[in-house]
Design a protein around this motif. Structure first.
Motif, short mmCIF file in Angstrom:
data_model
loop_
_atom_site.label_atom_id
_atom_site.label_comp_id
_atom_site.label_asym_id
_atom_site.label_seq_id
_atom_site.Cartn_x
_atom_site.Cartn_y
_atom_site.Cartn_z
N LYS A 235 0.81 -1.21 0.00
CA LYS A 235 0.00 0.00 0.00
C LYS A 235 0.85 1.27 0.00
CE LYS A 235 -3.09 2.85 2.69
NZ LYS A 235 -3.82 3.06 3.95
N GLY A 236 1.90 1.27 0.83
CA GLY A 236 2.73 2.47 0.93
C GLY A 236 3.37 2.83 -0.40
N ARG A 237 3.89 1.82 -1.11
CA ARG A 237 4.49 2.09 -2.42
C ARG A 237 3.45 2.63 -3.39
NH1 ARG A 237 9.14 3.27 -4.60
NH2 ARG A 237 10.13 1.66 -3.31
N LEU B 217 6.88 13.68 -0.44
CA LEU B 217 7.90 13.22 -1.38
C LEU B 217 9.30 13.47 -0.84
CD1 LEU B 217 6.47 14.26 -4.86
CD2 LEU B 217 6.41 12.02 -3.75
N SER B 218 9.50 14.58 -0.16
CA SER B 218 10.81 14.88 0.41
C SER B 218 11.22 13.81 1.42
CB SER B 218 10.77 16.26 1.10
OG SER B 218 11.98 16.52 1.77
N ILE B 219 10.29 13.41 2.27
CA ILE B 219 10.59 12.38 3.27
C ILE B 219 10.86 11.04 2.60
CG2 ILE B 219 9.51 10.98 5.09
CD1 ILE B 219 8.12 13.59 6.02
N CYS B 220 10.00 10.66 1.67
CA CYS B 220 10.15 9.35 1.02
C CYS B 220 11.43 9.26 0.20
CB CYS B 220 8.94 9.07 0.14
SG CYS B 220 7.39 8.79 1.05
N ASN B 221 11.87 10.36 -0.35
CA ASN B 221 13.07 10.36 -1.18
C ASN B 221 14.36 10.43 -0.36
OD1 ASN B 221 11.53 10.25 -3.54
ND2 ASN B 221 11.47 12.45 -3.77
N ARG B 222 14.24 10.82 0.91
CA ARG B 222 15.43 11.00 1.74
C ARG B 222 15.62 9.91 2.78
NH1 ARG B 222 15.67 16.70 4.44
NH2 ARG B 222 17.60 15.76 5.19
N MET C 202 2.25 -2.01 5.08
CA MET C 202 1.23 -1.55 6.01
C MET C 202 1.75 -0.58 7.07
SD MET C 202 -1.77 -2.52 5.20
CE MET C 202 -2.68 -3.75 4.24
N GLY C 203 3.07 -0.48 7.20
CA GLY C 203 3.62 0.47 8.16
C GLY C 203 3.70 1.89 7.64
N PHE C 204 3.38 2.09 6.36
CA PHE C 204 3.55 3.41 5.74
C PHE C 204 2.70 4.47 6.42
CE2 PHE C 204 2.19 6.66 2.70
CZ PHE C 204 3.41 7.12 2.23
N ASP C 205 1.42 4.18 6.66
CA ASP C 205 0.53 5.19 7.24
C ASP C 205 1.09 5.73 8.55
OD1 ASP C 205 -1.33 5.01 5.20
OD2 ASP C 205 -2.56 3.51 6.23
N ARG D 279 7.02 10.94 10.71
CA ARG D 279 8.09 11.75 10.12
C ARG D 279 7.59 13.14 9.71
NH1 ARG D 279 12.86 9.29 9.41
NH2 ARG D 279 12.95 7.01 9.62
N LEU D 280 6.34 13.25 9.31
CA LEU D 280 5.78 14.58 9.05
C LEU D 280 5.67 15.37 10.34
CD1 LEU D 280 3.02 13.63 6.45
CD2 LEU D 280 4.93 15.18 6.02
N HIS D 281 5.35 14.70 11.43
CA HIS D 281 5.31 15.38 12.72
C HIS D 281 6.70 15.88 13.10
CE1 HIS D 281 5.33 15.76 17.15
NE2 HIS D 281 4.06 16.12 17.00
N TRP D 282 7.71 15.05 12.87
CA TRP D 282 9.08 15.49 13.17
C TRP D 282 9.47 16.71 12.34
CZ3 TRP D 282 11.86 10.04 12.98
CH2 TRP D 282 11.56 9.34 14.16
N LYS D 283 8.90 16.85 11.15
CA LYS D 283 9.17 18.03 10.32
C LYS D 283 8.33 19.24 10.74
CE LYS D 283 9.68 17.76 5.84
NZ LYS D 283 11.09 18.13 5.56
N ASN D 284 7.57 19.08 11.81
CA ASN D 284 6.75 20.15 12.38
C ASN D 284 5.60 20.58 11.46
OD1 ASN D 284 6.20 21.65 14.65
ND2 ASN D 284 7.49 23.39 14.05
N ILE D 285 5.08 19.63 10.68
CA ILE D 285 3.88 19.88 9.89
C ILE D 285 2.68 19.85 10.83
CG2 ILE D 285 2.41 19.03 8.02
CD1 ILE D 285 5.10 20.03 7.05
N PRO D 286 1.81 20.85 10.83
CA PRO D 286 0.63 20.83 11.70
C PRO D 286 -0.33 19.71 11.31
CG PRO D 286 1.03 23.04 10.82
CD PRO D 286 1.90 22.11 10.05
N PHE D 287 -0.95 19.10 12.30
CA PHE D 287 -1.95 18.06 12.08
C PHE D 287 -3.31 18.58 12.55
CE2 PHE D 287 1.09 14.19 12.73
CZ PHE D 287 1.80 14.58 11.61
N ILE D 288 -4.35 18.27 11.77
CA ILE D 288 -5.72 18.55 12.18
C ILE D 288 -6.53 17.28 11.96
CG2 ILE D 288 -7.76 20.02 11.88
CD1 ILE D 288 -5.90 22.12 10.61
N PHE D 289 -7.22 16.82 13.00
CA PHE D 289 -7.96 15.55 12.93
C PHE D 289 -9.46 15.80 12.93
CE2 PHE D 289 -3.90 13.99 14.30
CZ PHE D 289 -3.83 12.70 13.78
N TYR D 290 -10.16 15.03 12.09
CA TYR D 290 -11.62 15.05 12.04
C TYR D 290 -12.13 13.61 11.98
CZ TYR D 290 -11.16 20.00 10.84
OH TYR D 290 -10.84 21.34 10.86
N PRO D 291 -13.37 13.38 12.44
CA PRO D 291 -13.90 12.01 12.44
C PRO D 291 -14.35 11.54 11.06
CG PRO D 291 -15.55 13.55 13.27
CD PRO D 291 -14.29 14.34 13.07
#
Length: 249
Positions: free
Chosen positions: A68-70, A166-171, A178-181, A187-199
């Protein structure tokens, strides 16, 4: 920054559900990138019918099943080639409430800097093992980010910003199954990308096809968290400072 959006659907032997999914999503008027992850001939035939009936579809064909991740990664690469900045990734198995797609895309357009994520609202069809497994995975996600920012780490219904993914996947070495999600979220969190969650409503149709292998995929996910724990060690000071600043704000 204005968002140019599309949709990515990884497909592996989900010909039965892909047609109605694409039909509903095409009403949004966005490119629908369908990644055939080495499906069987019946599914390939179903997908060809979808391509011919919906002008918005963009086919991506993988010669063999690669996970799935690929498939998601190849779909996001195609999105970048099309000049898209954000994509809604949704699974083809029919488990998610696709009526939420327009809302998620709208929220992403309002916050193009953020990753718009989902957390599940289960009905009575959810297997107990899957629900308990998510609790364990989400607990580990909190550990490797030293935060409570990740409300749900496994649900594949998200609007991704294309360039950071793409930057993360390429580096980095990334689990493309199944571990991709989980891994891409951390790793996006480590890059300080904001997260917003909805149901999002989630159901498990009695005749649905799931490719999650309880033993093998749980072992793979355990290995993902082992690698993330090791990679987190040099990041601990920065993560603690970020958490301290957040607690003070």
């Amino acid at each position: 920054m204005s968002a140019k959006q599309g949709i990515v659907i990884p497909v592996y032997n989900h010909g039965k559900t892909a047609g109605s999914l694409v039909e509903n999503l095409s009403r949004l008027g966005l490119p629908v990138i369908i990644v055939d992850d080495g499906s069987n001939e019946d599914t390939k035939s179903c997908l060809e019918k979808i391509y011919s009936s919906c002008s918005l579809t963009v086919p991506v064909r993988l010669n063999k099943n690669s996970g799935k991740g690929r498939a998601v990664y190849e779909g996001i690469k195609k999105a970048a080639e099309l000049g898209l900045s954000h994509v809604l990734q949704i699974d083809a198995d029919g488990q998610h409430d696709i009526s939420r797609a327009g809302f998620f895309l709208g929220e992403s357009a309002a916050r193009p800097d953020a990753l718009i994520c989902s957390y599940p609202v289960y009905d009575d069809s959810v297997p107990g093992s899957r629900e308990k497994g998510r609790v364990v995975a989400n607990t580990w996600a909190k550990i490797v980010t030293l935060s409570n920012d990740i409300k749900e780490s496994m649900l594949g219904f998200r609007v991704y910003p294309v360039e950071p993914v793409l930057s993360i996947c390429n580096r980095h070495y990334i689990d493309f199954r199944m571990g991709f999600d989980i891994e891409i979220l951390v790793r996006l969190h480590w890059k300080n990308i904001p997260f917003i969650f909805y149901p999002v409503g989630v159901s498990y149709p009695c005749d649905g096809i799931s490719h999650f292998k309880p033993v093998l995929d749980n072992v793979r996910i355990s290995w993902v968290f082992t690698r993330l724990c090791c990679a987190m060690i040099p990041k601990i000071p920065a993560l603690l400072i970020r958490r301290w600043k957040k607690d003070r704000s």
